[in-house]
Scaffold this motif. Structure first.
Motif, PDB file in Angstrom:
ATOM      1  N   GLY A  35       0.787  -0.992   0.459  1.00  0.00           N
ATOM      2  CA  GLY A  35       0.040   0.218  -0.533  1.00  0.00           C
ATOM      3  C   GLY A  35       0.990   1.293  -0.309  1.00  0.00           C
ATOM      4  N   VAL A  36       2.068   1.134   0.156  1.00  0.00           N
ATOM      5  CA  VAL A  36       2.908   2.668   0.307  1.00  0.00           C
ATOM      6  C   VAL A  36       3.912   2.797  -1.439  1.00  0.00           C
ATOM      7  CG1 VAL A  36       4.749   3.188   0.978  1.00  0.00           C
ATOM      8  CG2 VAL A  36       4.046   2.222   2.597  1.00  0.00           C
ATOM      9  N   ARG A  37       2.406   3.783  -1.207  1.00  0.00           N
ATOM     10  CA  ARG A  37       2.876   4.492  -3.313  1.00  0.00           C
ATOM     11  C   ARG A  37       5.211   4.890  -3.029  1.00  0.00           C
ATOM     12  NH1 ARG A  37       3.313   8.703  -5.698  1.00  0.00           N
ATOM     13  NH2 ARG A  37       3.063   8.957  -8.665  1.00  0.00           N
ATOM     14  N   ILE A  38       5.655   4.747  -4.207  1.00  0.00           N
ATOM     15  CA  ILE A  38       6.783   4.990  -4.365  1.00  0.00           C
ATOM     16  C   ILE A  38       7.330   5.802  -5.140  1.00  0.00           C
ATOM     17  CG2 ILE A  38       9.242   4.440  -4.742  1.00  0.00           C
ATOM     18  CD1 ILE A  38       9.238   1.183  -3.012  1.00  0.00           C
ATOM     19  N   ASP A  39       7.225   6.524  -5.420  1.00  0.00           N
ATOM     20  CA  ASP A  39       7.531   7.869  -6.295  1.00  0.00           C
ATOM     21  C   ASP A  39       9.060   8.061  -7.132  1.00  0.00           C
ATOM     22  OD1 ASP A  39       8.793  11.246  -7.197  1.00  0.00           O
ATOM     23  OD2 ASP A  39       5.940  10.624  -7.912  1.00  0.00           O
ATOM     24  N   LYS A  40       8.868   7.392  -8.440  1.00  0.00           N
ATOM     25  CA  LYS A  40       9.876   7.225  -9.227  1.00  0.00           C
ATOM     26  C   LYS A  40      10.953   8.326  -9.144  1.00  0.00           C
ATOM     27  CE  LYS A  40      11.506   6.018 -14.166  1.00  0.00           C
ATOM     28  NZ  LYS A  40      10.514   5.815 -14.938  1.00  0.00           N
ATOM     29  N   GLU A  41      10.796   9.572  -9.412  1.00  0.00           N
ATOM     30  CA  GLU A  41      11.685  10.192  -9.303  1.00  0.00           C
ATOM     31  C   GLU A  41      12.010  10.792  -7.891  1.00  0.00           C
ATOM     32  OE1 GLU A  41      12.640  11.725 -11.581  1.00  0.00           O
ATOM     33  OE2 GLU A  41      11.469  11.106 -12.975  1.00  0.00           O
ATOM     34  N   VAL A  42      11.708  10.875  -6.568  1.00  0.00           N
ATOM     35  CA  VAL A  42      11.524  10.443  -5.488  1.00  0.00           C
ATOM     36  C   VAL A  42      13.249  10.254  -5.371  1.00  0.00           C
ATOM     37  CG1 VAL A  42      11.428  10.656  -3.270  1.00  0.00           C
ATOM     38  CG2 VAL A  42      10.066  11.540  -4.238  1.00  0.00           C
ATOM     39  N   LEU A  43      12.761   8.368  -5.737  1.00  0.00           N
ATOM     40  CA  LEU A  43      13.998   7.236  -5.332  1.00  0.00           C
ATOM     41  C   LEU A  43      14.858   7.526  -6.608  1.00  0.00           C
ATOM     42  CD1 LEU A  43      14.350   3.973  -4.423  1.00  0.00           C
ATOM     43  CD2 LEU A  43      13.014   3.723  -6.386  1.00  0.00           C
ATOM     44  N   ARG A  44      14.765   7.940  -7.471  1.00  0.00           N
ATOM     45  CA  ARG A  44      15.919   8.602  -7.859  1.00  0.00           C
ATOM     46  C   ARG A  44      16.999   9.384  -7.643  1.00  0.00           C
ATOM     47  NH1 ARG A  44      17.424   8.093 -13.904  1.00  0.00           N
ATOM     48  NH2 ARG A  44      18.156   9.706 -14.701  1.00  0.00           N
ATOM     49  N   ARG A  45      16.420  10.526  -7.242  1.00  0.00           N
ATOM     50  CA  ARG A  45      17.228  11.949  -6.328  1.00  0.00           C
ATOM     51  C   ARG A  45      17.928  10.691  -5.328  1.00  0.00           C
ATOM     52  NH1 ARG A  45      12.625  15.309  -7.432  1.00  0.00           N
ATOM     53  NH2 ARG A  45      12.103  14.716  -5.750  1.00  0.00           N
ATOM     54  N   ARG A  46      17.219  10.168  -4.733  1.00  0.00           N
ATOM     55  CA  ARG A  46      18.424   9.045  -3.593  1.00  0.00           C
ATOM     56  C   ARG A  46      18.787   8.604  -4.018  1.00  0.00           C
ATOM     57  NH1 ARG A  46      13.620   6.727   0.240  1.00  0.00           N
ATOM     58  NH2 ARG A  46      15.864   6.740   2.081  1.00  0.00           N
ATOM     59  N   LEU A  47      19.209   8.192  -5.772  1.00  0.00           N
ATOM     60  CA  LEU A  47      19.742   7.071  -5.252  1.00  0.00           C
ATOM     61  C   LEU A  47      21.291   7.305  -6.414  1.00  0.00           C
ATOM     62  CD1 LEU A  47      17.623   3.785  -6.414  1.00  0.00           C
ATOM     63  CD2 LEU A  47      18.540   4.033  -4.259  1.00  0.00           C
ATOM     64  N   LEU A  48      20.779   8.591  -7.636  1.00  0.00           N
ATOM     65  CA  LEU A  48      21.486   8.900  -8.305  1.00  0.00           C
ATOM     66  C   LEU A  48      22.932   9.470  -8.222  1.00  0.00           C
ATOM     67  CD1 LEU A  48      21.709   8.820 -11.456  1.00  0.00           C
ATOM     68  CD2 LEU A  48      20.457  11.234 -11.536  1.00  0.00           C
ATOM     69  N   MET A  49      23.525   9.158  -8.525  1.00  0.00           N
ATOM     70  CA  MET A  49      25.103  10.128  -8.487  1.00  0.00           C
ATOM     71  C   MET A  49      25.373  10.707  -9.581  1.00  0.00           C
ATOM     72  SD  MET A  49      27.693   7.164  -7.787  1.00  0.00           S
ATOM     73  CE  MET A  49      27.482   5.453  -6.535  1.00  0.00           C
ATOM     74  N   PRO A  50      25.768  12.316  -8.863  1.00  0.00           N
ATOM     75  CA  PRO A  50      26.703  13.403  -9.590  1.00  0.00           C
ATOM     76  C   PRO A  50      27.079  12.447 -11.288  1.00  0.00           C
ATOM     77  CG  PRO A  50      26.817  13.954  -7.511  1.00  0.00           C
ATOM     78  CD  PRO A  50      26.619  12.675  -7.211  1.00  0.00           C
ATOM     79  N   GLU A  51      26.832  13.061 -12.540  1.00  0.00           N
ATOM     80  CA  GLU A  51      27.324  12.531 -13.592  1.00  0.00           C
ATOM     81  C   GLU A  51      29.261  12.570 -13.137  1.00  0.00           C
ATOM     82  OE1 GLU A  51      26.171  13.108 -18.321  1.00  0.00           O
ATOM     83  OE2 GLU A  51      26.677  14.954 -17.074  1.00  0.00           O
ATOM     84  N   TYR A  52      29.067  13.559 -12.980  1.00  0.00           N
ATOM     85  CA  TYR A  52      30.582  13.317 -13.091  1.00  0.00           C
ATOM     86  C   TYR A  52      31.403  12.278 -12.511  1.00  0.00           C
ATOM     87  CZ  TYR A  52      32.412  15.871  -8.615  1.00  0.00           C
ATOM     88  OH  TYR A  52      31.729  15.627  -7.177  1.00  0.00           O
ATOM     89  N   LEU A  53      31.157  12.158 -11.130  1.00  0.00           N
ATOM     90  CA  LEU A  53      31.228  10.860 -10.348  1.00  0.00           C
ATOM     91  C   LEU A  53      30.719   9.262 -11.625  1.00  0.00           C
ATOM     92  CD1 LEU A  53      30.236  11.610  -6.941  1.00  0.00           C
ATOM     93  CD2 LEU A  53      32.311  12.130  -7.592  1.00  0.00           C
ATOM     94  N   ARG A  54      29.561   9.585 -11.736  1.00  0.00           N
ATOM     95  CA  ARG A  54      29.468   7.898 -12.204  1.00  0.00           C
ATOM     96  C   ARG A  54      30.882   7.906 -13.622  1.00  0.00           C
ATOM     97  NH1 ARG A  54      24.532  10.601 -13.068  1.00  0.00           N
ATOM     98  NH2 ARG A  54      24.559  10.335 -15.321  1.00  0.00           N
ATOM     99  N   LEU A  55      31.096   8.566 -14.265  1.00  0.00           N
ATOM    100  CA  LEU A  55      31.247   8.760 -15.836  1.00  0.00           C
ATOM    101  C   LEU A  55      32.791   8.064 -15.212  1.00  0.00           C
ATOM    102  CD1 LEU A  55      30.281  11.755 -17.786  1.00  0.00           C
ATOM    103  CD2 LEU A  55      29.745   9.001 -18.152  1.00  0.00           C
ATOM    104  N   ALA A  56      33.224   8.886 -14.017  1.00  0.00           N
ATOM    105  CA  ALA A  56      34.823   9.065 -13.587  1.00  0.00           C
ATOM    106  C   ALA A  56      34.892   7.747 -12.728  1.00  0.00           C
ATOM    107  CB  ALA A  56      35.170   9.792 -12.164  1.00  0.00           C
ATOM    108  N   MET A  57      33.921   7.019 -12.671  1.00  0.00           N
ATOM    109  CA  MET A  57      33.978   5.090 -12.152  1.00  0.00           C
ATOM    110  C   MET A  57      34.180   4.251 -13.091  1.00  0.00           C
ATOM    111  SD  MET A  57      31.413   5.080  -8.701  1.00  0.00           S
ATOM    112  CE  MET A  57      31.784   3.629  -8.360  1.00  0.00           C
ATOM    113  N   LEU A  58      33.776   4.788 -13.783  1.00  0.00           N
ATOM    114  CA  LEU A  58      33.410   4.328 -15.370  1.00  0.00           C
ATOM    115  C   LEU A  58      34.100   3.987 -16.088  1.00  0.00           C
ATOM    116  CD1 LEU A  58      31.124   1.962 -16.465  1.00  0.00           C
ATOM    117  CD2 LEU A  58      30.334   4.319 -18.157  1.00  0.00           C
ATOM    118  N   ASP A  59      34.968   5.702 -16.414  1.00  0.00           N
ATOM    119  CA  ASP A  59      36.272   5.715 -17.083  1.00  0.00           C
ATOM    120  C   ASP A  59      37.433   4.098 -15.798  1.00  0.00           C
ATOM    121  OD1 ASP A  59      34.935   6.588 -19.092  1.00  0.00           O
ATOM    122  OD2 ASP A  59      36.056   8.538 -18.359  1.00  0.00           O
ATOM    123  N   SER A  60      37.417   4.398 -15.210  1.00  0.00           N
ATOM    124  CA  SER A  60      38.406   3.829 -14.145  1.00  0.00           C
ATOM    125  C   SER A  60      38.249   2.939 -14.338  1.00  0.00           C
ATOM    126  CB  SER A  60      38.565   4.259 -12.843  1.00  0.00           C
ATOM    127  OG  SER A  60      38.923   5.926 -12.455  1.00  0.00           O
TER     128      SER A  60
END
Length: 486
Positions: A35-60
Motif C-alpha cells: 500500500g506504500v506508493r514509491i515515487d519514481k523521481e523521489v527514489l531516483r534522486r536518492r540513488l543517482l550519483m552526480p554525472e561526473y562521479l559516475r563517468l569517472a568511476m566507469l572510466d577508471s
C-alpha cells in the motif's frame, strides 16, 4: 530416522519449508511496503550519483586505472553539486536462474542510471572495488566533498543467485583487509534457483511475477533496511591441489600464489614439488559429493540449452528430473567406483569451538554427499540439520545451532531418496559434526574427479592417485555486511 525432533520443532520446520509463497510475496515488495506508493523521481534522486562521479568511476574501471577518470573531476567542481542520500550500484548476473537479468538491467537503468548498473559479464566486482571505489577514495582524500559522501554512504544491490551474492561479498571483503572502510552493505534481488542466502536475509526465494513494481520497492528497501554484520557468518576456503592438474573453479574461488594451510596438522605422505592454490569465501554452505555432481551437471545442461531456463519453478523441476539420471536414486552397479560412498576418497578433520587440536571424524560408509552448513537454509529454504531435542544434543556433544555461532553444522546425505525425505523433513540428515574449522583431504585411487560446490556454484575437482588435494575452511576474520530485507 537419524535423530528425533520434538513435535513443536517439527511443526515449525514444516512451516519454514512451506514458506516459498511468503518468500515470493516478500520478493514482490508486498511485505512491509504493502500500500506504500514509491515515487519514481523521489527514489531516483536518492540513488543517482552526480554525472561526473559516475563517468569517472566507469572510466577508471574500463581503463583498470585509478587515475582513469581524473579528467571528469578537473572539469567539474563539487561545491554546488547535490549529493545523493543513498548512492547505489547494482550488479546483475544475466545468466542466473530464469535469466531475467537483461530485462532487469534495462528496468534498473531507467530507475537509476546506466553507469550505476553493472553486467557481471562486462565488469567484475573486484574491478569495481580496485578501480571504481578507489577512484572515489582518491578524490575524497583530495577534498572532493561529493566523492567523500558518496563513498561513505554507498550501498550495493546484487541481482543473481547465492553464488553471485557470495562472489560480490567476497570481493567487497578486500576493503576490510586493506583498511578501506566502510564496506558497502549488500541487498539482493533473488534470481537463482535455490536462493538460500537471499532467504536468510529477508529478500525472498524467487523472482516475483510483478517484477516492474517489485524492482522499485526492492531498491527502496535497499536504501532503508538495517545492516547486519556478518563477522561470524562467513567462511574462508583454501584449496591446495597437486600442480599440473586443470580445474575450472567458480568465480568466488581465486588462484593465489601461496597456500596458508594450518601447519599444526601434519600431512601424511609426500607433498608434490608443485602445487596450485585457490582461496575464496562462502556464506551459506560448502559441499562435496553427489549433490555437487548433480548441481554441476544441471549447470552445464542449462548453459548448453538456455531455453530450459525459464524461471525458478521450471529450473527446480528440471533439477529434480536431472538428479534422477545421475545414479543418486538408483545405483545400477555398486562395483562402479564413481557410485561408492565418500568414505573411499575423503578424510575429514575438524576443530571444535575453543579447541586448538584437530580431531579426525569418520565419514559414514553410506554417505554420498557431505555438507558444511552455516545459515541453515539449504535446498530452497530447508533446514536439513533440523531442530534437535536437548537430550539428543547432549548425547552427541552438539550445541543448538545458530547462524552466528561461529560453527558449521556438518551432515551427510545418503541416496537421493534419503535426501528427498530430508528435504520434506520426514527424517533428519546424517549428523556428522559441528566444527569451528574443517580440513578435508581427498585422494583419488580409482576415482578421477570429485565434485564440490560453494553457495550453489559447483565445479569438478580432479584427483591424483599419488598426492592429496586439501580443502581447509576457517571463519573469516573480517566483516561482510548485508542489508536486511524484512
Amino acid at each position: 530416522m537419524d535423530s528425533p525432533t520434538s513435535a513443536g520443532d517439527s511443526s515449525t520446520a514444516r512451516i519454514v519449508a512451506r514458506s516459498s509463497m511468503m518468500d515470493s510475496i516478500r520478493a514482490c515488495g508486498l511485505s512491509g511496503l504493502a500500500g506504500v506508493r514509491i515515487d519514481k523521481e523521489v527514489l531516483r534522486r536518492r540513488l543517482l550519483m552526480p554525472e561526473y562521479l559516475r563517468l569517472a568511476m566507469l572510466d577508471s574501471i574500463k581503463k583498470k586505472d585509478v587515475d582513469g577518470g581524473d579528467q571528469h573531476f578537473r572539469l567539474h567542481g563539487s561545491d554546488d553539486v547535490p549529493c545523493p542520500e543513498s548512492p547505489m550500484v547494482v550488479f546483475i548476473n544475466p545468466r542466473s536462474g530464469g535469466r531475467y537479468g537483461p530485462i532487469l538491467k534495462e528496468r534498473i537503468k531507467q530507475l537509476i542510471s546506466e553507469e550505476q548498473v553493472f553486467d557481471l559479464h562486462d565488469v567484475k566486482p573486484h574491478e569495481f572495488v580496485r578501480y571504481g571505489l578507489a577512484c572515489l577514495e582518491k578524490w575524497a582524500n583530495n577534498g572532493d566533498r561529493c566523492a567523500k559522501e558518496t563513498r561513505q554512504n554507498m550501498r550495493v544491490v546484487v541481482a543473481g543467485g547465492d553464488g553471485t551474492v557470495g562472489w560480490v561479498l567476497g570481493c567487497l571483503g578486500e576493503l576490510h583487509q586493506k583498511g578501506r572502510e566502510p564496506v558497502p552493505p549488500v541487498a539482493v534481488i533473488p534470481l537463482g534457483t535455490g536462493n538460500d542466502l537471499s532467504r536468510s536475509f529477508g529478500w525472498g526465494g524467487s523472482f516475483p511475477f510483478a517484477w516492474k513494481s517489485a524492482i522499485k520497492r526492492t531498491l527502496h528497501r535497499a536504501t532503508m533496511g538495517p545492516i547486519c554484520h556478518l563477522d561470524r557468518c562467513s567462511w574462508h576456503v583454501v584449496l591446495q591441489m597437486p600442480g599440473g592438474e586443470v580445474v575450472d573453479p567458480p568465480y568466488s574461488l581465486k588462484a593465489t600464489e601461496e597456500c596458508s594451510l594450518d601447519q599444526t596438522l601434519e600431512i601424511d605422505g609426500d607433498v608434490p614439488d608443485k602445487v596450485n592454490c585457490y582461496e575464496g569465501v562462502f556464506y551459506n554452505y560448502f559441499s562435496i559429493g553427489m549433490d555437487a555432481q548433480v548441481a554441476y551437471g544441471f549447470h552445464h545442461l542449462r548453459n548448453e540449452k538456455p531455453y530450459f531456463a525459464q524461471g525458478p519453478i521450471t529450473n527446480k523441476i528440471i533439477y529434480s528430473g536431472y538428479s534422477c539420471t545421475q545414479g543418486w536414486f538408483l545405483t545400477p552397479c555398486m562395483s562402479d567406483p564413481s557410485l561408492r560412498g565418500l568414505k573411499n576418497i575423503l578424510r575429514m578433520h575438524v576443530r571444535r569451538v575453543n579447541c586448538s587440536e584437530w580431531e579426525q571424524i569418520p565419514i559414514p560408509k553410506s554417505v554420498r554427499a557431505v555438507v558444511a552448513l552455516n545459515l541453515h537454509n539449504y535446498g530452497s529454504g530447508r533446514n536439513p540439520w533440523g531442530n534437535l531435542k536437548p537430550e539428543y544434543l547432549e548425547k552427541r556433544g552438539f550445541v543448538e545451532a545458530h547462524a552466528d555461532d561461529g560453527l558449521l553444522e556438518i551432515f551427510g546425505l545418503k541416496q537421493g531418496w534419503h535426501a528427498s525425505f530430508v528435504m520434506v523433513e520426514l527424517i533428519s540428515a546424517k549428523h556428522i559434526a559441528q566444527a569451528a574449522s574443517v580440513r578435508l583431504e581427498i585422494r583419488g585411487g580409482e576415482w578421477k574427479d570429485a565434485f564440490m560446490q560453494m553457495d550453489g556454484e559447483p565445479w569438478k575437482q580432479p584427483m591424483n592417485k599419488e598426492h592429496s588435494t586439501f580443502v581447509e575452511i576457517k571463519r573469516v576474520p573480517f566483516q561482510s555486511l548485508m542489508i536486511n530485507g524484512e
